[in-house]
Design an enzyme around this catalytic site. Structure first.
Site, mmCIF file in Angstrom:
data_model
loop_
_atom_site.group_PDB
_atom_site.id
_atom_site.type_symbol
_atom_site.label_atom_id
_atom_site.label_comp_id
_atom_site.label_asym_id
_atom_site.label_seq_id
_atom_site.Cartn_x
_atom_site.Cartn_y
_atom_site.Cartn_z
ATOM 1 N N HIS A 81 9.342 15.243 6.837
ATOM 2 C CA HIS A 81 9.707 15.998 5.692
ATOM 3 C C HIS A 81 10.539 15.271 4.701
ATOM 4 O O HIS A 81 10.948 14.047 4.923
ATOM 5 C CB HIS A 81 10.177 17.526 6.134
ATOM 6 N N HIS A 141 13.494 16.150 3.126
ATOM 7 C CA HIS A 141 15.106 16.126 3.136
ATOM 8 C C HIS A 141 15.567 14.886 3.105
ATOM 9 O O HIS A 141 15.015 14.144 3.644
ATOM 10 C CB HIS A 141 15.574 16.838 4.266
ATOM 11 N N ASP A 191 17.958 13.141 4.382
ATOM 12 C CA ASP A 191 18.582 12.357 5.696
ATOM 13 C C ASP A 191 17.299 11.848 6.507
ATOM 14 O O ASP A 191 17.347 11.275 7.252
ATOM 15 C CB ASP A 191 19.495 13.467 6.612
ATOM 16 N N HIS A 192 16.171 12.025 5.725
ATOM 17 C CA HIS A 192 14.729 11.369 6.493
ATOM 18 C C HIS A 192 14.175 10.605 5.563
ATOM 19 O O HIS A 192 13.214 9.970 5.898
ATOM 20 C CB HIS A 192 13.902 12.616 6.662
ATOM 21 N N HIS A 237 10.559 24.895 9.098
ATOM 22 C CA HIS A 237 11.805 24.497 8.607
ATOM 23 C C HIS A 237 11.990 24.927 7.169
ATOM 24 O O HIS A 237 11.038 25.541 6.443
ATOM 25 C CB HIS A 237 11.697 22.734 8.808
ATOM 26 N N ASP A 248 12.382 18.279 11.842
ATOM 27 C CA ASP A 248 13.188 19.308 11.963
ATOM 28 C C ASP A 248 12.388 20.660 12.034
ATOM 29 O O ASP A 248 11.460 20.974 11.264
ATOM 30 C CB ASP A 248 14.008 19.350 10.584
ATOM 31 N N HIS A 284 18.828 14.178 16.485
ATOM 32 C CA HIS A 284 19.114 14.932 15.553
ATOM 33 C C HIS A 284 20.484 16.031 15.755
ATOM 34 O O HIS A 284 20.309 16.940 15.690
ATOM 35 C CB HIS A 284 17.935 15.806 14.865
#
Length: 307
Positions: free
Chosen positions: A63, A65, A67-68, A140, A211, A269
């Site tokens: 996805h 976000h 942090d990914h 998510h 996530d 995670h």
């Protein structure tokens, strides 16, 4: 086939753990590496690892976000400078193409190798003679996916004792039999591959989730996997918080593993509130009460995927 974790933290990096990225090493199977997510600092983690950027073949983004994905433009632009010329294919949700192309364009980064970007909404994304990769949407705050990687069954080894009984020695005939052909010996005996090839080697299955909080697609996606990688952002005493922020607890991950009939569960995670491996032990104990074959992923941890 083995997993190498480049980051196991949620949200932001800490001194102990970087943000999410997982490498799947397929050195024996196809001499390549696939990456799942690419949080900020991933290329630095690779430099500190035994991984080689030149072997990177595919990147699967769960996805969008930060942090990914914040490490993706830097990794793609640096890869060419390290001498890589082979193609990379990036798979991800809608928006990944604009993110990559805009980042590279504004920063005037030059990519001197073929780069393919495939946006998807689930389903079978890739298939060849060796592997099939399927994705399904999770639950998510952003559109998030899990990936199921299926290694296809491989032909069995040759039965060497049986071959010796026919008076055959190693050579081109062995190769023909391994490929499923029939051969004739000098005395006229016809040997079929089925006579001398052992049972096929069962392929392995890995499921890597983005996530998510508990949802309907997790169990079908992970069904009978040899290894399930599941987020465990919080302990179960924070179940309400996990639900509010669309994450899972360690216990919820263990329940999913049990329902899916997987062989091994790998938790990752983790919230920054769990500072180090010692503070993560309660998450592990919580999960093991439901699913005993559970492990904690650690940055720079190498985990073989066993049959």
């Amino acid at each position: 086939m083995e997993l190498y974790f480049l980051g196991t933290n949620a949200g932001v990096p800490t001194l102990q753990r970087n943000v999410t990225s997982i490498a799947l090493r397929l050195l024996e199977e196809r001499r390549s590496m696939w990456l799942f997510d690419c949080g900020e600092g991933t290329q630095h983690q690779i430099l500190r690892s035994p991984l080689k950027m030149t072997r990177l073949e595919k990147i699967f983004i769960t996805h969008l976000h930060g942090d990914h994905i914040f490490g993706l433009p830097g990794l793609l632009s640096s890869r060419g400078a390290q001498g890589a010329t082979s193609q990379i294919t990036v798979y991800g949700p809608k928006g990944i193409k604009a993110y990559i192309e805009t980042s590279l364009d504004i920063s005037q980064s030059r990519i001197n190798y073929p780069l393919e970007i495939i946006e998807h909404s689930g389903g079978i994304l890739f298939e060849d003679d060796g592997f099939c990769v399927e994705a399904a949407v999770l639950e998510h705050r952003a559109e998030s996916y899990g990936y199921r990687i299926v290694e296809k069954d491989r032909p069995g080894n040759l039965d060497l004792k049986r071959l010796e009984s026919y008076g055959l020695k190693p050579g081109p005939i062995y190769g023909r039999l391994q490929r499923g052909e029939s051969v004739e010996t000098p005395d006229g005996t016809v040997i079929h591959a089925s006579d001398v090839v052992l049972a096929p080697k069962k392929g392995r299955i890995i499921t890597i989730l983005g996530d998510t909080r508990p949802c309907a697609n997790i169990v079908p996606l992970a069904k009978d996997s040899d290894l399930l990688v599941h987020e465990a952002t919080f302990m179960h005493d924070l179940e309400d918080t996990a639900h509010e922020y669309y994450h899972s607890t360690a216990r919820q991950a263990a329940i999913a593993a049990s329902e899916a009939g997987v062989k091994e569960l790998m938790l990752t995670h983790f919230s920054s509130r769990y500072k180090d491996i010692e503070h993560l032990q309660p998450l592990l104990e919580e999960a093991k009460q439901v699913f005993p074959n559970t492990r904690l992923a650690e940055d720079f941890g190498l985990y073989p995927v066993l049959r």
